[in-house]
Design a protein around this motif. Sequence first.
Motif, PDB file in Angstrom:
ATOM      1  N   ALA A   8       0.827  -1.184  -0.106  1.00 27.21           N
ATOM      2  CA  ALA A   8       0.055   0.070   0.123  1.00 27.21           C
ATOM      3  C   ALA A   8       0.844   1.337   0.073  1.00 27.21           C
ATOM      4  O   ALA A   8       0.625   2.246  -0.608  1.00 27.21           O
ATOM      5  N   TRP A   9       2.018   1.260   0.804  1.00 27.61           N
ATOM      6  CA  TRP A   9       2.887   2.443   0.857  1.00 27.61           C
ATOM      7  C   TRP A   9       3.472   2.437  -0.685  1.00 27.61           C
ATOM      8  O   TRP A   9       3.560   3.652  -1.083  1.00 27.61           O
ATOM      9  N   VAL A  10       3.764   1.410  -1.323  1.00 33.70           N
ATOM     10  CA  VAL A  10       4.673   1.582  -2.577  1.00 33.70           C
ATOM     11  C   VAL A  10       3.324   2.240  -3.719  1.00 33.70           C
ATOM     12  O   VAL A  10       3.781   2.941  -4.330  1.00 33.70           O
ATOM     13  N   LEU A  11       2.260   1.861  -3.454  1.00 32.39           N
ATOM     14  CA  LEU A  11       1.302   2.048  -4.383  1.00 32.39           C
ATOM     15  C   LEU A  11       1.100   3.550  -4.009  1.00 32.39           C
ATOM     16  O   LEU A  11       1.067   4.402  -4.986  1.00 32.39           O
ATOM     17  N   LEU A  12       0.932   4.156  -2.954  1.00 27.84           N
ATOM     18  CA  LEU A  12       0.620   5.612  -2.571  1.00 27.84           C
ATOM     19  C   LEU A  12       2.129   6.491  -3.056  1.00 27.84           C
ATOM     20  O   LEU A  12       1.724   7.508  -3.469  1.00 27.84           O
ATOM     21  N   ALA A  13       3.283   5.781  -3.151  1.00 29.24           N
ATOM     22  CA  ALA A  13       4.242   6.418  -3.350  1.00 29.24           C
ATOM     23  C   ALA A  13       4.155   6.571  -5.173  1.00 29.24           C
ATOM     24  O   ALA A  13       4.553   7.774  -5.859  1.00 29.24           O
ATOM     25  N   LEU A  14       3.684   5.524  -5.778  1.00 27.78           N
ATOM     26  CA  LEU A  14       3.652   5.780  -7.253  1.00 27.78           C
ATOM     27  C   LEU A  14       2.277   6.726  -7.577  1.00 27.78           C
ATOM     28  O   LEU A  14       2.596   7.396  -8.523  1.00 27.78           O
ATOM     29  N   CYS A  59       6.481   8.269   1.528  1.00 26.93           N
ATOM     30  CA  CYS A  59       6.099   6.636   1.526  1.00 26.93           C
ATOM     31  C   CYS A  59       7.160   5.740   1.409  1.00 26.93           C
ATOM     32  O   CYS A  59       7.029   4.562   2.172  1.00 26.93           O
ATOM     33  N   VAL A  60       8.235   5.859   0.700  1.00 31.04           N
ATOM     34  CA  VAL A  60       9.238   4.977   0.512  1.00 31.04           C
ATOM     35  C   VAL A  60       9.679   4.579   1.926  1.00 31.04           C
ATOM     36  O   VAL A  60      10.054   3.447   2.245  1.00 31.04           O
ATOM     37  N   PHE A  61      10.029   5.825   2.740  1.00 24.11           N
ATOM     38  CA  PHE A  61      10.612   5.927   3.948  1.00 24.11           C
ATOM     39  C   PHE A  61       9.714   4.921   5.108  1.00 24.11           C
ATOM     40  O   PHE A  61      10.251   4.216   6.014  1.00 24.11           O
ATOM     41  N   ALA A  62       8.476   5.077   4.873  1.00 21.57           N
ATOM     42  CA  ALA A  62       7.500   4.481   5.684  1.00 21.57           C
ATOM     43  C   ALA A  62       7.511   2.985   5.531  1.00 21.57           C
ATOM     44  O   ALA A  62       7.115   2.256   6.338  1.00 21.57           O
ATOM     45  N   VAL A  63       7.908   2.412   4.190  1.00 21.99           N
ATOM     46  CA  VAL A  63       8.112   0.869   3.958  1.00 21.99           C
ATOM     47  C   VAL A  63       9.161   0.436   4.798  1.00 21.99           C
ATOM     48  O   VAL A  63       9.019  -0.682   5.662  1.00 21.99           O
ATOM     49  N   VAL A  64      10.306   1.272   5.083  1.00 18.38           N
ATOM     50  CA  VAL A  64      11.415   0.631   5.766  1.00 18.38           C
ATOM     51  C   VAL A  64      11.380   1.084   7.188  1.00 18.38           C
ATOM     52  O   VAL A  64      12.213   0.477   7.845  1.00 18.38           O
ATOM     53  N   ASP A  65      10.760   2.138   7.666  1.00 23.77           N
ATOM     54  CA  ASP A  65      11.003   2.543   9.134  1.00 23.77           C
ATOM     55  C   ASP A  65       9.419   2.825   9.515  1.00 23.77           C
ATOM     56  O   ASP A  65       8.624   4.011   9.242  1.00 23.77           O
ATOM     57  N   PRO A  66       8.725   1.687  10.312  1.00 23.28           N
ATOM     58  CA  PRO A  66       7.417   1.964  10.756  1.00 23.28           C
ATOM     59  C   PRO A  66       7.192   2.994  11.499  1.00 23.28           C
ATOM     60  O   PRO A  66       6.135   3.424  11.733  1.00 23.28           O
ATOM     61  N   VAL A  68       7.748   6.206  11.294  1.00 17.02           N
ATOM     62  CA  VAL A  68       7.349   7.244  10.721  1.00 17.02           C
ATOM     63  C   VAL A  68       5.943   7.065   9.833  1.00 17.02           C
ATOM     64  O   VAL A  68       5.341   7.995   9.243  1.00 17.02           O
ATOM     65  N   ARG A  69       5.364   5.899   9.955  1.00 11.37           N
ATOM     66  CA  ARG A  69       4.109   5.736   9.549  1.00 11.37           C
ATOM     67  C   ARG A  69       2.966   6.672   9.960  1.00 11.37           C
ATOM     68  O   ARG A  69       1.902   7.125   9.018  1.00 11.37           O
ATOM     69  N   ARG A  70       2.852   6.949  11.110  1.00 10.58           N
ATOM     70  CA  ARG A  70       1.678   7.904  11.477  1.00 10.58           C
ATOM     71  C   ARG A  70       1.884   9.186  10.728  1.00 10.58           C
ATOM     72  O   ARG A  70       0.873   9.711  10.212  1.00 10.58           O
ATOM     73  N   ALA A  71       3.061   9.924  10.802  1.00  7.07           N
ATOM     74  CA  ALA A  71       3.194  11.235  10.292  1.00  7.07           C
ATOM     75  C   ALA A  71       3.093  11.133   8.722  1.00  7.07           C
ATOM     76  O   ALA A  71       2.439  11.945   8.047  1.00  7.07           O
ATOM     77  N   LEU A 115      -3.572   3.967   7.135  1.00  9.02           N
ATOM     78  CA  LEU A 115      -3.740   4.554   8.354  1.00  9.02           C
ATOM     79  C   LEU A 115      -4.447   3.807   9.374  1.00  9.02           C
ATOM     80  O   LEU A 115      -4.123   4.009  10.462  1.00  9.02           O
ATOM     81  N   TYR A 116      -5.148   2.887   8.956  1.00  8.10           N
ATOM     82  CA  TYR A 116      -5.454   1.644  10.022  1.00  8.10           C
ATOM     83  C   TYR A 116      -4.228   1.186  10.740  1.00  8.10           C
ATOM     84  O   TYR A 116      -4.226   0.964  11.861  1.00  8.10           O
ATOM     85  N   ASP A 117      -3.342   0.734   9.950  1.00  8.07           N
ATOM     86  CA  ASP A 117      -2.249  -0.040  10.447  1.00  8.07           C
ATOM     87  C   ASP A 117      -1.273   1.197  11.330  1.00  8.07           C
ATOM     88  O   ASP A 117      -1.011   0.646  12.349  1.00  8.07           O
ATOM     89  N   ALA A 118      -1.287   2.163  11.092  1.00  4.96           N
ATOM     90  CA  ALA A 118      -0.471   3.090  11.816  1.00  4.96           C
ATOM     91  C   ALA A 118      -1.176   3.696  12.902  1.00  4.96           C
ATOM     92  O   ALA A 118      -0.645   3.816  14.069  1.00  4.96           O
ATOM     93  N   TRP A 119      -2.636   3.626  12.864  1.00  5.45           N
ATOM     94  CA  TRP A 119      -3.119   4.304  14.152  1.00  5.45           C
ATOM     95  C   TRP A 119      -4.110   3.517  15.009  1.00  5.45           C
ATOM     96  O   TRP A 119      -4.320   3.686  16.163  1.00  5.45           O
TER      97      TRP A 119
END
Length: 122
Positions: A8-14, A59-66, A68-71, A115-119
């Motif tokens: 999902a993060w990769v798709l959002l990056a795309l 978005c790419v950073f969120a893939v490798v570092d959970p 940062v996912r909320r922000a 968002l569900y995953d992060a929050w």
Amino acid sequence: MELAVNLAWVLLALVHAAPAAVLFAPATLRRLYGVEPDGELGLLMRHRGALFLALVLLCVFAVVDPGVRRAAGLVVAVSVIAFLALYTGAGLRPGPLRNIAIVDALAMPPLLLVLYDAWLAA
């Protein structure tokens, strides 16, 4: 679940990669938005491309570092939801912006997942 979230993060990056491309390929402005790359509006749109590049990187950073996912989720949500709200408020006009609205609408399921995953899933 982690694989789906990362996808999902990769798709959002795309989703944000095409608007980011105008930073490096200003002629893309014509195709995406019907805007000429020269002049003040073209310059402003190229700067907007830099901001979209920041979204792609986030978005790419969120893939490798959970951590940062909320922000990251909040920032991407503002991008996607704000455009859809503005486009809807402008009367759903035909033209290049309609394609962007369609892509942003298709981005809603992956956005809701991250968002569900992060929050909520934590």
